[in-house]
Write a protein that holds these residues in place. Structure first.
Motif, short mmCIF file in Angstrom:
data_model
loop_
_atom_site.label_atom_id
_atom_site.label_comp_id
_atom_site.label_asym_id
_atom_site.label_seq_id
_atom_site.Cartn_x
_atom_site.Cartn_y
_atom_site.Cartn_z
N UNK A 143 -0.98 16.56 3.02
CA UNK A 143 -2.21 15.78 2.83
C UNK A 143 -1.88 14.37 2.38
N UNK A 144 -0.84 14.21 1.56
CA UNK A 144 -0.44 12.88 1.10
C UNK A 144 0.17 12.06 2.24
N UNK A 190 0.83 -1.20 0.00
CA UNK A 190 0.00 0.00 0.00
C UNK A 190 0.87 1.26 0.00
N UNK A 191 1.95 1.24 0.78
CA UNK A 191 2.86 2.39 0.80
C UNK A 191 3.48 2.63 -0.58
N UNK A 192 3.92 1.55 -1.22
CA UNK A 192 4.55 1.68 -2.54
C UNK A 192 3.57 2.24 -3.56
N UNK A 193 2.36 1.73 -3.55
CA UNK A 193 1.37 2.18 -4.53
C UNK A 193 0.93 3.61 -4.24
N UNK A 194 0.75 3.95 -2.99
CA UNK A 194 0.28 5.29 -2.62
C UNK A 194 1.27 6.38 -3.06
N UNK A 195 2.57 6.08 -2.97
CA UNK A 195 3.59 7.08 -3.26
C UNK A 195 4.14 7.01 -4.68
N UNK A 249 -3.41 10.78 -9.63
CA UNK A 249 -3.29 10.53 -8.19
C UNK A 249 -2.67 11.74 -7.50
N UNK A 250 -2.65 11.70 -6.18
CA UNK A 250 -2.13 12.83 -5.42
C UNK A 250 -0.65 13.12 -5.70
N UNK A 251 0.24 12.12 -5.76
CA UNK A 251 1.63 12.44 -6.08
C UNK A 251 1.80 13.12 -7.43
N UNK A 252 0.98 12.73 -8.39
CA UNK A 252 1.06 13.36 -9.71
C UNK A 252 0.59 14.81 -9.62
N UNK A 253 -0.43 15.06 -8.82
CA UNK A 253 -0.93 16.42 -8.70
C UNK A 253 0.11 17.34 -8.07
N UNK A 254 0.92 16.83 -7.16
CA UNK A 254 1.94 17.67 -6.53
C UNK A 254 2.88 18.25 -7.57
N UNK A 255 3.23 17.47 -8.57
CA UNK A 255 4.16 17.97 -9.60
C UNK A 255 3.56 19.12 -10.39
N UNK A 256 2.23 19.25 -10.36
CA UNK A 256 1.58 20.34 -11.09
C UNK A 256 1.84 21.71 -10.50
N UNK A 257 2.37 21.76 -9.29
CA UNK A 257 2.68 23.05 -8.66
C UNK A 257 4.04 23.59 -9.12
N UNK A 258 4.74 22.82 -9.94
CA UNK A 258 5.97 23.33 -10.58
C UNK A 258 5.57 23.86 -11.94
N UNK A 259 5.49 25.15 -12.06
CA UNK A 259 4.99 25.80 -13.28
C UNK A 259 6.08 26.64 -13.92
N UNK A 260 5.77 27.16 -15.13
CA UNK A 260 6.72 28.03 -15.82
C UNK A 260 6.85 29.39 -15.14
N UNK A 261 5.93 29.69 -14.23
CA UNK A 261 5.99 30.95 -13.49
C UNK A 261 6.66 30.81 -12.14
#
Length: 274
Positions: free
Chosen positions: A247-248, A202-207, A222-234
């Protein structure tokens, strides 16, 4: 006395190393935005703000949907991986194949577990696109199962090899077939090891990030993928990223606190021969 102080010091150092990043993450999630790049900012934020949590749980952010996606994928992956991994590990432990094929198959599982996943990300993406499973829960689940099944097999293999065969032989004399023997005898005796395998899976899949980001960019994100969205061109949205990271991590920490006893028992059971 000196020995106790030394052990206590080692424990404090270990706790600092283990909990330090999480403490910094939580503090950054409540730190004012003007302090992230300020040279005069201290370790503790000057004041606490919860604007980042309000921002990530805004309906437009769809954070709850990503959370549900992570729960669905993690649960399905854990159930499937532990079920198939237990069957494979038990078979390898009990079958006597010629030419040491059991060892070869076990090494094959080990190779699959440790080769770089980036090498199969693009082929897997093309495969899921061809079969129409791109950006679905099933695509991520299959990817995570391929990663976690070898891990489960190697975790359970040692336990099944140490499980006394006399118990199964007694059941065979009573007319118990292989399937019934596995379900009625082996699985109950293996409960601690299965629990440990389930927790770690479960830990491996969650992260997991790489395969999820490759095949689930939108609907099944998933949540880990969404975190990367906060790295933007701005720039990097440090506050939102820290809040999402908290939260994760929070469910994992809570889950670990409730399961650490079973996890420790499962990892040590069968390690010492009777």
């Amino acid at each position: 006395m000196i020995g106790r102080l030394f052990k206590g010091l080692l424990i404090l150092i270990a706790l600092a190393v283990a909990l330090g990043p999480f403490v910094v993450l939580v503090l950054n999630s409540i730190r004012p935005s003007d302090e992230f790049l300020s040279a005069s900012a201290g370790f503790l934020p000057s004041e606490a703000t919860f604007e980042y949590y309000a921002a990530i749980f805004d309906p437009d952010e769809s954070t709850l949907r990503y959370l549900v996606n992570s729960l669905i994928i993690t649960t399905a992956t854990t159930v499937i991986a532990v079920a198939f991994g237990a069957l494979a590990a038990y078979s390898l432990a009990r079958l006597r194949l010629p030419f040491k094929l059991s060892l070869v198959i076990g090494l094959a599982f080990l190779v699959v577990r440790f080769y770089p996943k980036i090498t199969v990300a693009l082929p897997y993406y093309l495969m899921m696109r061809e079969v129409g499973l791109l950006d679905t829960h099933l695509a991520v689940i299959l990817a995570h199962v391929s990663i976690t099944v070898p891990f489960v097999v190697w975790l359970l293999l040692g336990f099944f090899e140490e499980l006394p065969r006399e118990i199964e032989l007694s059941a065979m004399l009573d007319g118990c077939g292989p399937v019934r023997r596995f379900i009625r005898i082996v699985l109950p005796l293996s409960a601690p090891a299965l629990g440990a395998a389930a927790v770690l899976t479960a830990f491996l899949s969650w992260n997991e990030f790489l395969m999820a980001s490759t095949v689930a960019p939108n609907f099944a994100k998933t949540l880990p993928v969404r975190v990367s969205g906060f790295i933007t061109d701005k720039g990097i949205q440090w506050g939102n990223m820290s809040a999402m990271g908290t939260v994760i991590v929070a469910p994992v920490v809570i889950f670990a606190l409730f399961t650490q006893r079973y996890l420790a028992r499962g990892l040590t059971v069968g390690a010492v021969k009777g």
